[in-house]
Scaffold this active site. Structure first.
Site, mmCIF file in Angstrom:
data_model
loop_
_atom_site.group_PDB
_atom_site.id
_atom_site.type_symbol
_atom_site.label_atom_id
_atom_site.label_comp_id
_atom_site.label_asym_id
_atom_site.label_seq_id
_atom_site.Cartn_x
_atom_site.Cartn_y
_atom_site.Cartn_z
ATOM 1 N NE ARG A 37 -3.816 -2.257 0.202
ATOM 2 C CZ ARG A 37 -3.558 -3.475 -0.291
ATOM 3 N NH1 ARG A 37 -2.463 -3.708 -0.985
ATOM 4 N NH2 ARG A 37 -4.423 -4.453 -0.127
ATOM 5 C CB SER A 64 -8.801 -1.754 4.315
ATOM 6 O OG SER A 64 -9.252 -2.974 3.794
ATOM 7 C CD GLU A 124 -5.592 0.449 2.501
ATOM 8 O OE1 GLU A 124 -5.516 -0.601 3.160
ATOM 9 O OE2 GLU A 124 -6.245 0.543 1.434
#
Ligand code: FAD
Length: 339
Positions: free
Chosen positions: A164, A238, A334
């Protein structure tokens, strides 16, 4: 023709559905418009936010600068032996591109089906799902450097992709606007079916010889059963990354919590399931004011209606604190927190 609007609501431009305003807002449909935009020094002097589908951001306040929405379209594809090179404009919807490729049996993107957002944002956090990451199919991207007004091509090595992560979130954050992404796919599929419930679902459907299409369908159906649809309940997928800890830290953690869900990484570290950690702290399905966590997946924070970005942010801080108190593991967001 470049147009700058003032005081524009971003409610329908972010999947959380947060009602924040942009002081200035412009939509870019052609890369020349970026040159035109930044020829005016006014726009070099203000805060800027590049926006794709708004599916990986939390708008905590109004944005007192210029929001630049990427709407550059177009998909070009070329076959060379067994390789397929596909180029897509930053403003293409990611899942439309996946469908375009799946329909033609161009293999490589099928596990990334149904991820919301735009093509241009896909390298920013190296999107990933079901054992495949963008970097696995990424060839290069073309990006506009804001300060020099020029375009540059980034190879895979230039992008420093990680979990990520990419150079666009770290060393070069805020400096480039991605206008085009080029992918390398294949006519010969090498399916990655080990992750999640893909294999089980294929068996359940009686599929013994998977195709790009059936794998894509299975991935999409698993996602629909697990994740809230942003068009009915605001969310950004998420909210936190899965934390990665050292093998020593993991051994100590596992002694205290034998059931801790974990995935060893190729470099000898251990990835923990952030959703499990959050759930163990009692957050799963909990509602707090207008916000809360999703009933089927504690990793997803939701807007039950009328939530402010500040409310969601405060909840995320409470979750970080409680996971740290219980497990000594610090969660990282995130999503991109704006404002
Ligand atoms: C229900 C749901 C499920 C999700 N599942 C996944 C998943 O499985 N895997 C995963 O990785 N992600 C997932 N996400 C997160 C999200 O879909 C991805 O991060 C996606 O790539 C974001 O695209 P976007 O266009 O909406 O980006 P935005 O939210 O608009 O922007 C994200 C960041 O990228 C920057 N940016 C956007 N476009 C450009 C550009 N052209 N040039 C430079 N910077 C740019 C923005 O400034 C911002 O910092 C999910 C989100 C939702 C809502």
């Amino acid at each position: 023709m470049l147009q700058i609007q003032e005081n524009v609501s971003l409610k329908h431009f972010n999947t959380f559905g947060i009602d924040a305003n942009a002081r200035y807002f412009t939509e870019i449909s052609h890369e020349d418009e970026l040159i035109e935009l930044f020829a005016d020094p006014q726009w070099l002097a203000v805060d800027r936010l590049v926006l794709g589908g708004g599916s990986n951001m939390l708008l905590v306040n109004d944005f007192n600068g210029l929001v630049i929405r990427l709407n550059i379209r177009g998909i070009v594809h070329r076959i060379s032996h067994n390789d397929v090179f596909v180029e897509a404009g930053a403003g293409e919807v990611w899942n439309d591109l996946v469908n375009f490729c799946v329909d033609r049996n161009y293999a490589g993107m099928e596990n990334l089906s149904l991820i919301p957002g735009s093509v241009g944002a896909s390298p920013i956090q190296n999107i990933g799902a079901y054992g495949v990451e963008l970097k696995d199919i990424f060839e290069s991207c073309r990006a506009f450097e804001i300060t020099t007004g020029t375009f540059k091509t980034f190879t895979k090595a230039d992008c420093h992709f990680g979990y990520r992560e990419s150079v666009f979130k770290t060393d070069l954050a805020g400096q480039y606007i991605i206008v085009l992404v080029k992918f390398r796919l294949s006519l010969i599929p090498r399916f990655n079916l080990k992750y999640g419930a893909i294999e089980q679902e294929l068996v359940k459907r009686g599929i013994t010889t998977p195709t790009t299409e059936t794998v894509s369908e299975v991935v999409a159906s698993i996602r629909v059963s697990k994740l809230p649809d942003p068009s009915t309940i605001g969310n950004a997928g998420s909210f936190f990354k899965n934390p990665i800890i050292s093998a020593e830290e993991f051994t100590a953690l596992q002694q205290k919590f034998p059931d801790v869900v974990n995935y060893p990484t190729p470099d000898g570290q251990v990835k923990l399931a952030a959703g499990w950690l959050i759930e163990q702290c009692g957050w799963k399905g909990k509602t707090v004011g207008n916000t809360g966590t999703w009933k089927n997946q504690a990793l997803v924070l939701v807007n039950h209606g009328g939530a402010t970005g500040q409310e969601v942010y405060t909840l995320s801080s409470q979750i970080i604190d409680s996971v740290y108190t219980k497990f000594g593991v610090m969660l990282q967001r995130e999503i991109n927190v704006i404002g």
